[in-house]
Design a protein around this motif. Structure first.
Motif, PDB file in Angstrom:
ATOM      1  N   GLY A  45       0.795  -1.217   0.000  1.00 49.62           N
ATOM      2  CA  GLY A  45       0.000   0.000   0.000  1.00 49.62           C
ATOM      3  C   GLY A  45       0.823   1.261   0.000  1.00 49.62           C
ATOM      4  O   GLY A  45       0.512   2.228  -0.699  1.00 49.62           O
ATOM      5  N   SER A  46       1.910   1.290   0.760  1.00 50.81           N
ATOM      6  CA  SER A  46       2.692   2.517   0.883  1.00 50.81           C
ATOM      7  C   SER A  46       3.460   2.832  -0.395  1.00 50.81           C
ATOM      8  O   SER A  46       3.731   3.995  -0.676  1.00 50.81           O
ATOM      9  N   PHE A  47       3.806   1.828  -1.201  1.00 52.39           N
ATOM     10  CA  PHE A  47       4.549   2.067  -2.426  1.00 52.39           C
ATOM     11  C   PHE A  47       3.675   1.954  -3.673  1.00 52.39           C
ATOM     12  O   PHE A  47       4.188   1.961  -4.780  1.00 52.39           O
ATOM     13  N   GLY A  48       2.375   1.828  -3.508  1.00 49.75           N
ATOM     14  CA  GLY A  48       1.479   1.847  -4.650  1.00 49.75           C
ATOM     15  C   GLY A  48       1.646   0.694  -5.595  1.00 49.75           C
ATOM     16  O   GLY A  48       1.302   0.793  -6.768  1.00 49.75           O
ATOM     17  N   ALA A  49       2.180  -0.429  -5.142  1.00 49.56           N
ATOM     18  CA  ALA A  49       2.387  -1.585  -6.004  1.00 49.56           C
ATOM     19  C   ALA A  49       1.378  -2.671  -5.684  1.00 49.56           C
ATOM     20  O   ALA A  49       1.713  -3.847  -5.623  1.00 49.56           O
ATOM     21  N   CYS A  50       0.151  -2.280  -5.486  1.00 46.98           N
ATOM     22  CA  CYS A  50      -0.894  -3.231  -5.127  1.00 46.98           C
ATOM     23  C   CYS A  50      -1.330  -4.012  -6.372  1.00 46.98           C
ATOM     24  O   CYS A  50      -1.689  -3.416  -7.391  1.00 46.98           O
ATOM     25  N   PRO A  51      -1.305  -5.343  -6.330  1.00 47.64           N
ATOM     26  CA  PRO A  51      -1.754  -6.122  -7.488  1.00 47.64           C
ATOM     27  C   PRO A  51      -3.275  -6.197  -7.536  1.00 47.64           C
ATOM     28  O   PRO A  51      -3.965  -5.860  -6.575  1.00 47.64           O
ATOM     29  N   LYS A  52      -3.797  -6.665  -8.653  1.00 50.46           N
ATOM     30  CA  LYS A  52      -5.230  -6.896  -8.762  1.00 50.46           C
ATOM     31  C   LYS A  52      -5.630  -8.242  -8.159  1.00 50.46           C
ATOM     32  O   LYS A  52      -6.754  -8.394  -7.698  1.00 50.46           O
ATOM     33  N   ARG A  53      -4.707  -9.204  -8.188  1.00 49.28           N
ATOM     34  CA  ARG A  53      -4.980 -10.527  -7.624  1.00 49.28           C
ATOM     35  C   ARG A  53      -3.850 -10.914  -6.688  1.00 49.28           C
ATOM     36  O   ARG A  53      -2.675 -10.696  -6.987  1.00 49.28           O
ATOM     37  N   TRP A  82      -8.295  -5.761   4.769  1.00 51.35           N
ATOM     38  CA  TRP A  82      -7.266  -4.833   4.316  1.00 51.35           C
ATOM     39  C   TRP A  82      -7.925  -3.645   3.610  1.00 51.35           C
ATOM     40  O   TRP A  82      -8.727  -3.805   2.690  1.00 51.35           O
ATOM     41  N   GLN A  83      -7.547  -2.452   4.036  1.00 54.08           N
ATOM     42  CA  GLN A  83      -8.108  -1.230   3.452  1.00 54.08           C
ATOM     43  C   GLN A  83      -7.098  -0.462   2.620  1.00 54.08           C
ATOM     44  O   GLN A  83      -7.475   0.402   1.837  1.00 54.08           O
ATOM     45  N   ALA A  84      -5.823  -0.732   2.807  1.00 49.89           N
ATOM     46  CA  ALA A  84      -4.792   0.060   2.138  1.00 49.89           C
ATOM     47  C   ALA A  84      -4.447  -0.443   0.741  1.00 49.89           C
ATOM     48  O   ALA A  84      -3.517   0.050   0.132  1.00 49.89           O
ATOM     49  N   LEU A  85      -5.179  -1.438   0.241  1.00 53.03           N
ATOM     50  CA  LEU A  85      -4.889  -1.987  -1.075  1.00 53.03           C
ATOM     51  C   LEU A  85      -6.061  -1.719  -2.005  1.00 53.03           C
ATOM     52  O   LEU A  85      -6.952  -2.550  -2.164  1.00 53.03           O
ATOM     53  N   PRO A  86      -6.111  -0.545  -2.653  1.00 46.81           N
ATOM     54  CA  PRO A  86      -7.304  -0.167  -3.424  1.00 46.81           C
ATOM     55  C   PRO A  86      -7.514  -0.979  -4.686  1.00 46.81           C
ATOM     56  O   PRO A  86      -8.641  -1.167  -5.114  1.00 46.81           O
ATOM     57  N   ARG A  87      -6.441  -1.477  -5.321  1.00 50.18           N
ATOM     58  CA  ARG A  87      -6.592  -2.180  -6.593  1.00 50.18           C
ATOM     59  C   ARG A  87      -6.899  -3.654  -6.413  1.00 50.18           C
ATOM     60  O   ARG A  87      -7.182  -4.352  -7.382  1.00 50.18           O
ATOM     61  N   LEU A  88      -6.818  -4.168  -5.202  1.00 47.72           N
ATOM     62  CA  LEU A  88      -7.005  -5.598  -4.973  1.00 47.72           C
ATOM     63  C   LEU A  88      -8.447  -5.984  -5.248  1.00 47.72           C
ATOM     64  O   LEU A  88      -9.378  -5.517  -4.595  1.00 47.72           O
ATOM     65  N   ARG A  89      -8.643  -6.865  -6.233  1.00 48.56           N
ATOM     66  CA  ARG A  89      -9.974  -7.273  -6.640  1.00 48.56           C
ATOM     67  C   ARG A  89     -10.255  -8.754  -6.393  1.00 48.56           C
ATOM     68  O   ARG A  89     -11.406  -9.167  -6.455  1.00 48.56           O
ATOM     69  N   GLU A  90      -9.212  -9.530  -6.117  1.00 45.55           N
ATOM     70  CA  GLU A  90      -9.419 -10.958  -5.922  1.00 45.55           C
ATOM     71  C   GLU A  90      -8.377 -11.495  -4.936  1.00 45.55           C
ATOM     72  O   GLU A  90      -7.183 -11.211  -5.060  1.00 45.55           O
ATOM     73  N   ILE A  91      -8.846 -12.266  -3.958  1.00 45.00           N
ATOM     74  CA  ILE A  91      -7.990 -12.881  -2.957  1.00 45.00           C
ATOM     75  C   ILE A  91      -8.204 -14.390  -3.031  1.00 45.00           C
ATOM     76  O   ILE A  91      -9.329 -14.869  -2.851  1.00 45.00           O
ATOM     77  N   CYS A  92      -7.134 -15.124  -3.308  1.00 43.72           N
ATOM     78  CA  CYS A  92      -7.206 -16.581  -3.421  1.00 43.72           C
ATOM     79  C   CYS A  92      -6.324 -17.210  -2.351  1.00 43.72           C
ATOM     80  O   CYS A  92      -5.161 -16.812  -2.197  1.00 43.72           O
TER      81      CYS A  92
END
Length: 441
Positions: free
Chosen positions: A215-223, A255-265
């Motif tokens: 979250g702090s470095f903006g490298a949040c994945p989508k999955r 988790w709230q700091a990961l805006p792009r996260l769309r899928e958790i497996c």
């Protein structure tokens, strides 16, 4: 006997030679010597790119965004049969050429902990298609980052592929360096991260370090995929029943700091003989976390919903795990595994701007420019409470300073002023006034 006049002249000559040697070390003397050197005597000559950068006073880079403006600046390649095809077909071709493949020179031994059906060798990606021409670069430069397998084996080094040992970095430090060194476009194109984690690390360190780092470095994945192998469970080598503390799963879903996260497996692997122990654990998780509601960092409601039918797959492996012969499997020829995957989908709801938030994939990356200030290195293996607290206290100031650094580089005064008026970040007013003075606005 030497005549007096010759002795005096000899002393002057000696003193002169001594003084000249002494003056060679003086900065002015060195500068004169460097100025007198010919181009052949210099250490190296400046390249064309370095000369252009020195004259233009800005770095020479290649555009990576497929826009009409960038496309109009390159050759259209109308004579090529490839670019006469429809864009959809070209995209399929580019995606196929940028798929990961197994490196025949780095095949894994089936007795290693990290050997799996999808990881039988080191993965590689060919980028030769990007060297065809500028138009091919614009249309396909994002594909290698999107389709690459970004895998990390945490926390112990002994459970990761051996070719990674040449880096002389623990897996936590490798993940930290990977996130920090991503460019802005690579952060936008980061699609998937897979983590192989032992149970004691998942229950103790996953929810502390990983969301903070991403979250702090903006490298949040989508999955995000978290894999628990048979050898990652508690006391697996003694054949004890499976046990799972689900507190870390609850924290992942919150988790709230990961805006792009769309899928958790979350992949649960065990032996076919232990499926009777795994089924009750999965039923408990499916009943407890079927639907989780929380607020995201925009203040909107977010639903994290579990897929109704978890996918399952099977595979067979060696009875020697980690090149050790285990007494539990002495009578078996192979080990039959079953993998059950629980998939949670993140879906914004209850906000008019929900769709806009989904499209803000680039904003979380643009908030953190790589040339801005860096956070202290956070140990992803065993982060301490002091590290987490000090890093969280700097996140607000970090985002503000890095926004200003990027907009200053882009010369986007209008965008800067509008966001300052809306968000009022820390020290933003002072930065805005200084930025206007520099631009003579």
């Amino acid at each position: 006997m030497i005549p007096p006049h010759q002795r005096v002249r000899g002393r002057v000559g000696m003193r002169g030679r001594f003084d000249s040697r002494r003056r060679r070390g003086h900065p002015s003397a060195r500068k004169k010597e460097e100025d007198s050197l010919s181009p052949k005597d210099s250490r190296r000559e400046f390249t064309l790119v370095e000369t252009v950068e020195a004259l233009a006073k800005r770095p020479v880079t290649i555009e990576t965004l497929l826009t009409d403006d960038n496309l109009s600046k390159c050759h259209q390649q109308e004579q090529s049969p490839l670019f006469k095809l429809p864009a959809e077909l070209r995209t399929l071709i580019f995606e196929y050429t940028a798929l990961p493949f197994n490196d025949p020179n780095h095949e894994y031994d089936e007795k290693e902990y990290y050997y799996r059906p999808e990881h039988t060798a080191r993965h590689m990606i060919s980028t030769s298609v990007l060297l065809i021409c500028r138009r091919a670069w614009l249309e396909a430069s994002h594909l290698p980052m999107i389709q690459a397998d970004h895998c990390f084996w945490l926390p112990e080094d002994g459970r990761r592929p051996k070719h990674l040992n040449s880096l002389r970095l623990r897996e936590g430090a490798r993940l930290d360096r990977f996130i920090r060194t991503l460019t802005i476009n690579s952060r936008k194109n980061l699609d998937h991260i897979q983590i192989f984690g032992q149970m004691y690390w998942l229950e103790g360190s996953l929810y502390l370090g990983l969301p903070l780092l991403l979250g702090s470095f903006g490298a949040c994945p989508k999955r995000l995929t978290i894999t628990i192998r048979h050898s990652d469970w508690w006391h697996w080598e003694m054949g004890l029943p499976l046990e799972l503390k689900d507190a870390w799963i609850q924290k992942i879903l919150n988790w709230q700091a990961l805006p792009r996260l769309r899928e958790i497996c979350v992949e649960f692997e065990t032996l076919e003989s232990h499926m009777s122990e795994l089924r009750p654990i999965l039923d408990k998780l499916r009943g407890k976390f079927a639907k989780n509601e929380r607020l995201d960092h925009f203040g909107d409601r977010v639903f994290v919903e579990l897929a109704p039918s978890p996918p399952e797959r099977t595979w067979s492996g060696s009875t020697e795990l980690g090149r050790w012969k285990h007494a539990l499997y002495a009578d078996l020829e192979k080990l039959d595994y079953r993998i059950v995957t629980l998939v949670w989908t993140v879906r914004p709801a209850g906000s008019k701007d929900a769709e806009e938030h989904i499209e803000m994939d680039g904003d979380c990356a643009s908030m953190t420019h790589i040339s801005g200030p860096e956070l202290p290195v956070l140990s992803i293996d065993r982060p301490s409470k002091e590290d987490v607290g000090s890093t969280l206290s700097q996140m607000d100031a970090l985002a503000t300073e890095q926004k200003i650094a990027e907009w200053r580089e882009q010369g986007s005064l209008l965008k800067f002023a509008s966001v300052v008026a809306q968000e009022r970040p820390r020290n933003a007013t002072r930065e805005a006034s200084s930025w206007r003075e520099e631009c003579n606005v």
